[in-house]
Design a protein around this motif. Sequence first.
Motif, PDB file in Angstrom:
ATOM      1  N   THR A  63       0.830  -1.211   0.000  1.00 15.47           N
ATOM      2  CA  THR A  63       0.000   0.000   0.000  1.00 15.47           C
ATOM      3  C   THR A  63       0.862   1.257   0.000  1.00 15.47           C
ATOM      4  OG1 THR A  63      -1.810  -1.110   1.158  1.00 15.47           O
ATOM      5  CG2 THR A  63      -1.755   1.298   1.265  1.00 15.47           C
ATOM      6  N   LEU A  64       1.881   1.280   0.824  1.00 13.20           N
ATOM      7  CA  LEU A  64       2.758   2.452   0.909  1.00 13.20           C
ATOM      8  C   LEU A  64       3.596   2.613  -0.362  1.00 13.20           C
ATOM      9  CD1 LEU A  64       3.901   2.192   4.631  1.00 13.20           C
ATOM     10  CD2 LEU A  64       2.323   3.859   3.644  1.00 13.20           C
ATOM     11  N   HIS A  65       4.098   1.521  -0.904  1.00 14.85           N
ATOM     12  CA  HIS A  65       4.860   1.607  -2.154  1.00 14.85           C
ATOM     13  C   HIS A  65       4.000   2.193  -3.273  1.00 14.85           C
ATOM     14  CE1 HIS A  65       8.060  -1.669  -1.059  1.00 14.85           C
ATOM     15  NE2 HIS A  65       8.200  -0.542  -0.379  1.00 14.85           N
ATOM     16  N   GLY A  66       2.726   1.813  -3.302  1.00 15.63           N
ATOM     17  CA  GLY A  66       1.846   2.279  -4.363  1.00 15.63           C
ATOM     18  C   GLY A  66       1.291   3.673  -4.148  1.00 15.63           C
ATOM     19  N   SER A  67       1.403   4.192  -2.929  1.00 16.45           N
ATOM     20  CA  SER A  67       0.840   5.514  -2.640  1.00 16.45           C
ATOM     21  C   SER A  67       1.910   6.598  -2.499  1.00 16.45           C
ATOM     22  CB  SER A  67      -0.015   5.460  -1.365  1.00 16.45           C
ATOM     23  OG  SER A  67       0.749   4.989  -0.262  1.00 16.45           O
ATOM     24  N   ILE A  68       2.989   6.299  -1.782  1.00 18.27           N
ATOM     25  CA  ILE A  68       4.036   7.313  -1.591  1.00 18.27           C
ATOM     26  C   ILE A  68       5.368   6.895  -2.219  1.00 18.27           C
ATOM     27  CG2 ILE A  68       2.963   8.143   0.537  1.00 18.27           C
ATOM     28  CD1 ILE A  68       5.103   6.667   2.122  1.00 18.27           C
TER      29      ILE A  68
ATOM     30  N   THR B  34       8.889   5.180   1.801  1.00 16.65           N
ATOM     31  CA  THR B  34       8.345   4.153   2.693  1.00 16.65           C
ATOM     32  C   THR B  34       9.396   3.767   3.724  1.00 16.65           C
ATOM     33  OG1 THR B  34       6.868   3.242   0.991  1.00 16.65           O
ATOM     34  CG2 THR B  34       7.436   1.802   2.829  1.00 16.65           C
TER      35      THR B  34
ATOM     36  N   LYS C   8       1.257   1.014   9.926  1.00 16.62           N
ATOM     37  CA  LYS C   8       0.116   0.635   9.083  1.00 16.62           C
ATOM     38  C   LYS C   8      -0.294  -0.811   9.324  1.00 16.62           C
ATOM     39  CE  LYS C   8      -1.785   1.632   4.574  1.00 16.62           C
ATOM     40  NZ  LYS C   8      -2.683   2.608   5.234  1.00 16.62           N
TER      41      LYS C   8
ATOM     42  N   ALA D 217      -0.563   3.002 -11.264  1.00 14.06           N
ATOM     43  CA  ALA D 217      -0.254   3.682 -10.000  1.00 14.06           C
ATOM     44  C   ALA D 217       1.007   3.106  -9.358  1.00 14.06           C
ATOM     45  CB  ALA D 217      -1.434   3.571  -9.042  1.00 14.06           C
ATOM     46  N   MET D 218       1.064   1.792  -9.240  1.00 17.07           N
ATOM     47  CA  MET D 218       2.223   1.162  -8.619  1.00 17.07           C
ATOM     48  C   MET D 218       3.468   1.309  -9.486  1.00 17.07           C
ATOM     49  SD  MET D 218       3.648  -0.521  -6.139  1.00 17.07           S
ATOM     50  CE  MET D 218       2.389  -1.345  -5.136  1.00 17.07           C
TER      51      MET D 218
ATOM     52  N   ARG E  79       5.189   4.710  -9.323  1.00 22.01           N
ATOM     53  CA  ARG E  79       5.970   4.908  -8.093  1.00 22.01           C
ATOM     54  C   ARG E  79       7.269   4.099  -8.127  1.00 22.01           C
ATOM     55  NH1 ARG E  79       4.226   9.391  -5.434  1.00 22.01           N
ATOM     56  NH2 ARG E  79       1.959   9.385  -5.177  1.00 22.01           N
TER      57      ARG E  79
END
Length: 216
Positions: A35-40, A45, A53, A117-118, A121
């Motif tokens: 989730t973090l890799h794909g968002s920030i 991370t 998380k 998205a992923m 990033r």
Amino acid sequence: MTEHYRSSKNRRYEMSKRTEQISGTHQRIVDAAVTLHGSIGPARTTIAGIAEKAGVTRLTVYRHFPDDEALFSACSSHWLSQQQLPDPTAWSGQADALERVTVGLSDLYRFYRDGEAMLTRIYADWNALPEAHRGDLESRNAFFRDVLLEPFPESSRSGRLLATLSHAVSFWTWRSLCHDNGLSNHDAVEIMSTLITTTAEARGAVGTSRCIVHGR
């Protein structure tokens, strides 16, 4: 015998329960990291962020994943298992060079759009990736390029054609055409197929473009 049986059964139950707990914790950590890799992105991370998380301590994260490479490998494998991956074996079923390019790039660009998205990033944080993972990604793209190159005749192969095919299979090429400029996957495939064909024809003799394009 009865008490011994009950005691043994209880021990097996407790071991099974503990195994499930460990497995559940492991998966929560992986899910949090994905989730973090794909968002920030991987670069931002942190182990602390993953632990928060996942609802565990940093020490627990390290117990499951002793280094960044182990954690990233687990995250990558989990994310990929949820995707419809490109299938170069199916591309190879096309003996015609142009048809293989069309089928291959259509499949690859579909994967890029689904995982945009992923993938954005991951590629944006290229220098933060473990070296082994960067090598895997580079090898994968080289393999895609080589599968597309195979049906082209030797006479049309050149450094330019290799470079053009490498450009075509790049995630950033798809993103520039489709995300930044709003093209459909179909339009992007058509543009890149035309570029590849033109590059291959330029290497051959005048008047033999059809043979070059169709690998004959």
